[in-house]
Design an enzyme around this catalytic site. Sequence first.
Site, PDB file in Angstrom:
ATOM      1  N   ASP A  14      -7.568  -3.564 -17.785  1.00 43.77           N
ATOM      2  CA  ASP A  14      -7.979  -4.690 -18.631  1.00 43.77           C
ATOM      3  C   ASP A  14      -7.116  -4.641 -19.885  1.00 43.77           C
ATOM      4  OD1 ASP A  14      -9.351  -6.833 -19.772  1.00 43.77           O
ATOM      5  OD2 ASP A  14     -11.054  -5.627 -20.413  1.00 43.77           O
ATOM      6  N   SER A  15      -7.154  -5.726 -20.650  1.00 40.96           N
ATOM      7  CA  SER A  15      -6.408  -5.756 -21.902  1.00 40.96           C
ATOM      8  C   SER A  15      -7.027  -4.825 -22.937  1.00 40.96           C
ATOM      9  CB  SER A  15      -6.359  -7.181 -22.443  1.00 40.96           C
ATOM     10  OG  SER A  15      -7.673  -7.676 -22.637  1.00 40.96           O
ATOM     11  N   TYR A  46      -5.082 -10.542 -24.601  1.00 41.63           N
ATOM     12  CA  TYR A  46      -4.174 -11.284 -23.729  1.00 41.63           C
ATOM     13  C   TYR A  46      -4.366 -12.795 -23.869  1.00 41.63           C
ATOM     14  CZ  TYR A  46      -2.835  -7.116 -20.975  1.00 41.63           C
ATOM     15  OH  TYR A  46      -2.335  -5.913 -20.548  1.00 41.63           O
ATOM     16  N   GLY A  47      -5.546 -13.213 -24.332  1.00 43.92           N
ATOM     17  CA  GLY A  47      -5.898 -14.632 -24.311  1.00 43.92           C
ATOM     18  C   GLY A  47      -4.990 -15.536 -25.119  1.00 43.92           C
ATOM     19  N   CYS A  77     -10.028  -8.099 -15.815  1.00 44.08           N
ATOM     20  CA  CYS A  77      -9.692  -8.918 -16.976  1.00 44.08           C
ATOM     21  C   CYS A  77      -9.614 -10.363 -16.510  1.00 44.08           C
ATOM     22  CB  CYS A  77      -8.348  -8.468 -17.542  1.00 44.08           C
ATOM     23  SG  CYS A  77      -7.658  -9.530 -18.836  1.00 44.08           S
ATOM     24  N   ASN A  78     -10.393 -11.238 -17.127  1.00 42.19           N
ATOM     25  CA  ASN A  78     -10.397 -12.638 -16.706  1.00 42.19           C
ATOM     26  C   ASN A  78      -9.055 -13.319 -16.948  1.00 42.19           C
ATOM     27  OD1 ASN A  78     -13.273 -13.812 -15.879  1.00 42.19           O
ATOM     28  ND2 ASN A  78     -13.577 -12.149 -17.313  1.00 42.19           N
ATOM     29  N   THR A  79      -8.427 -13.054 -18.090  1.00 38.25           N
ATOM     30  CA  THR A  79      -7.155 -13.704 -18.407  1.00 38.25           C
ATOM     31  C   THR A  79      -6.066 -13.261 -17.441  1.00 38.25           C
ATOM     32  OG1 THR A  79      -7.796 -13.781 -20.736  1.00 38.25           O
ATOM     33  CG2 THR A  79      -5.484 -14.124 -20.237  1.00 38.25           C
ATOM     34  N   GLU A 156     -18.534  -6.058 -29.818  1.00 38.21           N
ATOM     35  CA  GLU A 156     -17.846  -4.854 -30.270  1.00 38.21           C
ATOM     36  C   GLU A 156     -18.412  -4.319 -31.585  1.00 38.21           C
ATOM     37  OE1 GLU A 156     -13.597  -5.183 -30.082  1.00 38.21           O
ATOM     38  OE2 GLU A 156     -13.617  -5.359 -27.893  1.00 38.21           O
ATOM     39  N   CYS A 188     -16.456 -13.316 -18.932  1.00 43.62           N
ATOM     40  CA  CYS A 188     -15.781 -12.349 -19.798  1.00 43.62           C
ATOM     41  C   CYS A 188     -16.450 -11.009 -19.560  1.00 43.62           C
ATOM     42  CB  CYS A 188     -15.890 -12.756 -21.270  1.00 43.62           C
ATOM     43  SG  CYS A 188     -15.257 -11.514 -22.430  1.00 43.62           S
ATOM     44  N   THR A 189     -15.654  -9.950 -19.468  1.00 43.15           N
ATOM     45  CA  THR A 189     -16.228  -8.653 -19.122  1.00 43.15           C
ATOM     46  C   THR A 189     -17.023  -8.032 -20.277  1.00 43.15           C
ATOM     47  OG1 THR A 189     -14.056  -7.667 -19.619  1.00 43.15           O
ATOM     48  CG2 THR A 189     -14.579  -8.098 -17.305  1.00 43.15           C
ATOM     49  N   HIS A 190     -16.959  -8.617 -21.472  1.00 42.99           N
ATOM     50  CA  HIS A 190     -17.841  -8.176 -22.563  1.00 42.99           C
ATOM     51  C   HIS A 190     -19.271  -8.711 -22.385  1.00 42.99           C
ATOM     52  CE1 HIS A 190     -14.162  -7.090 -24.664  1.00 42.99           C
ATOM     53  NE2 HIS A 190     -14.832  -6.689 -25.726  1.00 42.99           N
TER      54      HIS A 190
END
Length: 271
Positions: A14-15, A46-47, A77-79, A156, A188-190
Site C-alpha cells: 500500500d502507499s 498516491y491519490g 491500495c485503492n488508488t 490516523e 479506502c483501507t482506512h
Amino acid sequence: MKINPSERPIGAFDSGLGGLTVVQAMRELLPAEDILYLGDTARVPYGNKSPETIVRYARENMAYLRSHEVKAVVVACNTASAHALAVLEKESDVPVIGVIAPGVQAALSATRNRRIGIIGTQGTIQSEAYQNLLRQSQPELVITAVAAPLLVSLVEEDWLSHPATHLILEEYLAPMKAARVDAVVLACTHYPLLKSLAQRILGPEVVLVDSAQNAAAALARKLEGSQLKRAPRSGTGQITIYATDLPTQFSRLAERFLGEKIKAIHQVAVG
C-alpha cells in the site's frame, strides 16, 4: 532443498498504513500464512499523483516483494488497484489481487434496490474505477459516489469516537441517505476503522462493504484454486512489515491498523 510453493509468503503493499487492515483480514481468514507487507510511506499519498507515476511506484513495490519469493501479491491500495492492477496482472508470474473488484462483487450481491453508495478518497472517486466496474455488471444501477478527503487524517489521529468525526462522517454520508442506498462500499483501507460509526449513521438496513475483508476473501479463493494455500500448522504465520520511511508514531499507528503488537518494522528502499 526446493521449497514447496504453498509455503512461500504472501506479499501485500500500500502507499502507507491503511493496507494493514487488509493484512488483518488476511490473518483472520488465512492464519497459517506468512505475510510480507510493504508500506510505501516515503511516497504517500498516491491519490494526488499521475496514473503514470502510480504505475511506476506499483511496479517497484511489486518487484521488491517478488524479490522475496512471494507466492501471491495483494494490492492493498485503492488508488494503485485503480490505476496499476491491470499492468501488474499482465506482467506478474504469480496471482495479483486488488481491492476494487472484490468490493464491487460484494456490493452487487448485497444490494436489493440497485442503489449503491461509494465513499473513498478524492483519487479513488475521481478515477471512477468502482463506478465503471459496477456499471459494467449492472448498467441500470443508481450510484452515489462521495469523496471524503478528511477521513484518513481523522483515522490516523485516532479520533474514531470524537464528536467531530461523527459530524463529518454524517455530512459525507448524507447524500447516500438521501439516495436511499442499501449498500455502501468503504473504498479506502482506512475506513474499516470507521465501520461501526458509519453503520450507526446509516442504520442497520444498509450493508457496509469492507474492501479489506472482501480482498482477503478473494485471495483465499485464489490460493485454494491454485493449490497455493498453506496447510494448517500450530500457531499463526509471521507478519513482516517493511516501510520506505519511518515517520513519527508509525509503530503506534501500524499496530492500531493491524490490531496486534508488531515486533519490528524494517526500513527499506525500493525503486
